[in-house]
Design an enzyme around this catalytic site. Structure first.
Site, PDB file in Angstrom:
ATOM      1  N   ALA A  18      28.596 -21.592  31.913  1.00 37.90           N
ATOM      2  CA  ALA A  18      27.356 -22.385  32.235  1.00 37.90           C
ATOM      3  C   ALA A  18      26.880 -22.325  33.747  1.00 37.90           C
ATOM      4  O   ALA A  18      28.040 -22.200  34.630  1.00 37.90           O
ATOM      5  CB  ALA A  18      27.372 -23.707  31.876  1.00 37.90           C
ATOM      6  N   GLY A  20      31.430 -21.438  29.213  1.00 35.56           N
ATOM      7  CA  GLY A  20      30.433 -21.181  27.872  1.00 35.56           C
ATOM      8  C   GLY A  20      30.556 -19.731  27.676  1.00 35.56           C
ATOM      9  O   GLY A  20      30.008 -19.345  26.630  1.00 35.56           O
ATOM     10  N   GLU A  40      33.113 -19.115  25.019  1.00 34.00           N
ATOM     11  CA  GLU A  40      32.689 -19.900  23.956  1.00 34.00           C
ATOM     12  C   GLU A  40      31.556 -19.202  23.200  1.00 34.00           C
ATOM     13  O   GLU A  40      31.638 -19.365  22.054  1.00 34.00           O
ATOM     14  CB  GLU A  40      32.233 -21.336  24.526  1.00 34.00           C
ATOM     15  CG  GLU A  40      33.420 -22.115  24.855  1.00 34.00           C
ATOM     16  CD  GLU A  40      32.994 -23.633  25.404  1.00 34.00           C
ATOM     17  OE1 GLU A  40      33.394 -24.539  24.971  1.00 34.00           O
ATOM     18  OE2 GLU A  40      31.835 -23.892  26.035  1.00 34.00           O
ATOM     19  N   GLU A  45      36.516 -25.583  33.082  1.00 36.18           N
ATOM     20  CA  GLU A  45      35.998 -26.651  33.265  1.00 36.18           C
ATOM     21  C   GLU A  45      36.662 -27.746  34.055  1.00 36.18           C
ATOM     22  O   GLU A  45      35.915 -28.704  34.649  1.00 36.18           O
ATOM     23  CB  GLU A  45      35.263 -27.323  31.984  1.00 36.18           C
ATOM     24  CG  GLU A  45      33.910 -26.354  31.336  1.00 36.18           C
ATOM     25  CD  GLU A  45      34.493 -25.089  30.745  1.00 36.18           C
ATOM     26  OE1 GLU A  45      35.711 -24.787  30.701  1.00 36.18           O
ATOM     27  OE2 GLU A  45      33.503 -24.514  30.028  1.00 36.18           O
TER      28      GLU A  45
HETATM   29  N1  COA Z   1      27.326 -20.857  37.725  1.00 40.18           N
HETATM   30  C1  COA Z   1      26.548 -20.384  38.574  1.00 40.18           C
HETATM   31  N2  COA Z   1      26.688 -19.551  39.579  1.00 40.18           N
HETATM   32  C2  COA Z   1      27.754 -18.869  39.291  1.00 40.18           C
HETATM   33  C3  COA Z   1      28.671 -19.082  38.247  1.00 40.18           C
HETATM   34  C4  COA Z   1      28.517 -20.297  37.442  1.00 40.18           C
HETATM   35  N3  COA Z   1      29.247 -20.365  36.265  1.00 40.18           N
HETATM   36  N4  COA Z   1      29.703 -18.284  38.460  1.00 40.18           N
HETATM   37  C5  COA Z   1      29.560 -17.441  39.331  1.00 40.18           C
HETATM   38  N5  COA Z   1      28.282 -17.728  40.016  1.00 40.18           N
HETATM   39  C6  COA Z   1      27.449 -17.094  41.014  1.00 40.18           C
HETATM   40  C7  COA Z   1      28.356 -17.292  42.444  1.00 40.18           C
HETATM   41  O1  COA Z   1      27.741 -18.676  42.950  1.00 40.18           O
HETATM   42  C8  COA Z   1      27.765 -16.304  43.212  1.00 40.18           C
HETATM   43  O2  COA Z   1      26.360 -16.442  43.545  1.00 40.18           O
HETATM   44  P1  COA Z   1      25.992 -16.300  45.154  1.00 40.18           P
HETATM   45  O3  COA Z   1      26.373 -14.901  45.621  1.00 40.18           O
HETATM   46  O4  COA Z   1      24.587 -16.503  45.169  1.00 40.18           O
HETATM   47  O5  COA Z   1      26.697 -17.133  46.231  1.00 40.18           O
HETATM   48  C9  COA Z   1      27.740 -15.123  42.372  1.00 40.18           C
HETATM   49  O6  COA Z   1      27.700 -15.779  41.082  1.00 40.18           O
HETATM   50  C10 COA Z   1      29.145 -14.367  42.378  1.00 40.18           C
HETATM   51  O7  COA Z   1      30.362 -15.092  42.310  1.00 40.18           O
HETATM   52  P2  COA Z   1      31.327 -15.220  43.178  1.00 40.18           P
HETATM   53  O8  COA Z   1      31.778 -16.561  43.210  1.00 40.18           O
HETATM   54  O9  COA Z   1      31.168 -14.807  44.647  1.00 40.18           O
HETATM   55  O10 COA Z   1      32.300 -14.138  42.625  1.00 40.18           O
HETATM   56  P3  COA Z   1      33.906 -13.997  42.686  1.00 40.18           P
HETATM   57  O11 COA Z   1      34.444 -12.822  42.363  1.00 40.18           O
HETATM   58  O12 COA Z   1      34.399 -14.571  44.315  1.00 40.18           O
HETATM   59  O13 COA Z   1      34.583 -15.401  42.006  1.00 40.18           O
HETATM   60  C11 COA Z   1      34.651 -16.357  39.735  1.00 40.18           C
HETATM   61  C12 COA Z   1      34.279 -15.165  40.283  1.00 40.18           C
HETATM   62  C13 COA Z   1      34.136 -16.107  38.125  1.00 40.18           C
HETATM   63  C14 COA Z   1      36.016 -16.630  39.922  1.00 40.18           C
HETATM   64  C15 COA Z   1      33.837 -17.340  40.344  1.00 40.18           C
HETATM   65  O14 COA Z   1      32.470 -17.357  40.641  1.00 40.18           O
HETATM   66  C16 COA Z   1      33.989 -18.803  39.588  1.00 40.18           C
HETATM   67  O15 COA Z   1      34.803 -19.454  39.529  1.00 40.18           O
HETATM   68  N6  COA Z   1      32.685 -19.139  38.886  1.00 40.18           N
HETATM   69  C17 COA Z   1      32.430 -20.591  38.122  1.00 40.18           C
HETATM   70  C18 COA Z   1      33.356 -20.250  36.924  1.00 40.18           C
HETATM   71  C19 COA Z   1      33.437 -21.655  36.089  1.00 40.18           C
HETATM   72  O16 COA Z   1      33.733 -22.779  36.482  1.00 40.18           O
HETATM   73  N7  COA Z   1      32.577 -21.379  34.846  1.00 40.18           N
HETATM   74  C20 COA Z   1      32.637 -22.843  33.855  1.00 40.18           C
HETATM   75  C21 COA Z   1      31.299 -23.485  34.287  1.00 40.18           C
HETATM   76  S1  COA Z   1      31.170 -24.954  33.414  1.00 40.18           S
END
Ligand code: COA
Length: 259
Positions: free
Chosen positions: A65, A110, A113, A133
């Site tokens: 999400a 999500g 999911e 989460e």
């Molecule tokens: N919601 C909003 N933005 C997200 C996102 C999410 N769930 N997951 C990634 N992004 C965005 C990042 O903020 C970043 O945006 P920016 O370039 O404007 O800063 C872009 O996508 C790239 O992500 P980044 O974190 O730089 O890539 P990474 O390779 O270093 O890490 C993840 C990848 C997936 C490990 C990391 O993005 C992450 O932990 N995301 C959240 C996952 C999460 O908690 N999901 C459940 C949500 S309830």
């Protein structure tokens, strides 16, 4: 590619839903859910396509999400967002035609999911799957605590839920929650090949197999077996069944007409 965060296209018998926010790893926001819902309904009711493939543009399927959307919303608005996501997932799980999720890169929260609501998950070995989460102080709200343990068991799910541990696509295949890509170079081509093989089969048994798998899982074995036999008899009476049986006896390929 369109500026919309989900893109719909059809190619022959296959409909493709493409998550299209690659710069945000296809994070799911209200507009994404709106389009996902609209497209699956179009596929189910207006399209002649027989199978759909759901996949992500860019480096990932979907990293969950959209966390930015959570910054300023209330618990009530959060609940409404969860409900919207669940309604959309139900449109996928209850879609009369099969839907295949093709996972690469990250499939988290999500995103995972949503894939779990589909009939098949095809995953690349290096993909990263998880329910992170808890690290945000949250709970999964789209079936992570319910659909996943039914596939891989309670303890494996508990570890993922309570520690945010991620698993690889290879592990997901080993645990039986997904199919691997086989000889194909990536999840999208493997899912497309699977869709092509499904589209070659007679329509009614494919659709009723989906109903049996979904409804039988929560029914008693006796009730589910009765349902299987009743549906089997209905299918037996179709023209496609006549054609399939005749083709076998005549040693030729069947020509199914979807009737
Ligand atoms: N919601 C909003 N933005 C997200 C996102 C999410 N769930 N997951 C990634 N992004 C965005 C990042 O903020 C970043 O945006 P920016 O370039 O404007 O800063 C872009 O996508 C790239 O992500 P980044 O974190 O730089 O890539 P990474 O390779 O270093 O890490 C993840 C990848 C997936 C490990 C990391 O993005 C992450 O932990 N995301 C959240 C996952 C999460 O908690 N999901 C459940 C949500 S309830």
């Amino acid at each position: 590619m369109s500026a919309e965060p989900v893109v719909y296209r059809e190619q022959g018998d296959i409909a493709f839903f493409t998550l299209n926010r690659p710069e945000k790893l296809n994070a799911l926001n209200p507009r994404v859910f709106e389009l996902l819902g609209e497209f699956v309904q179009r596929f189910a009711t207006e399209s002649s396509a027989k199978v759909a493939v759901l996949h992500g543009n860019g480096t990932s399927f979907a990293a969950g999400a959209d966390i930015e959307h959570y910054v300023d919303i209330s618990a009530v608005q959060y609940l409404e967002f969860m409900r919207t996501g669940n309604r959309v997932q139900s449109l996928y799980s209850e879609c009369p035609k099969p839907v295949i999720a093709a996972l690469h890169g990250y499939a988290l929260g999500g995103g995972l999911e949503l894939a779990l609501a589909c009939d098949f998950i095809v995953v690349e070995a290096e993909a990263q799957l998880g329910l992170p989460e808890v690290r945000l102080g949250l709970l999964p709200g789209g079936g992570g605590t319910q659909r996943l343990p039914r596939l891989i068991g309670t303890m494996r799910t508990a570890e993922m839920l309570m520690t945010a541990k991620r698993i690889t696509g290879a592990q997901a295949v080993e645990w039986g929650m997904a199919l691997g890509v086989g000889e194909h170079p990536d999840a999208l081509s493997a899912a497309t090949a699977l869709a092509e093989r499904i589209a070659l089969q007679a329509t009614l048994p494919v659709r009723l197999a989906k109903v049996l798998l979904r409804s039988g899982a929560d029914a008693s074995l006796d009730a589910a077996m009765d349902l299987e036999q009743s549906m089997g008899a209905v299918v037996f009476a179709t023209e496609d069944a006549r054609e399939g049986i005749r083709a076998f006896v005549e040693k030729r390929r069947p020509e199914f007409k979807g009737a």
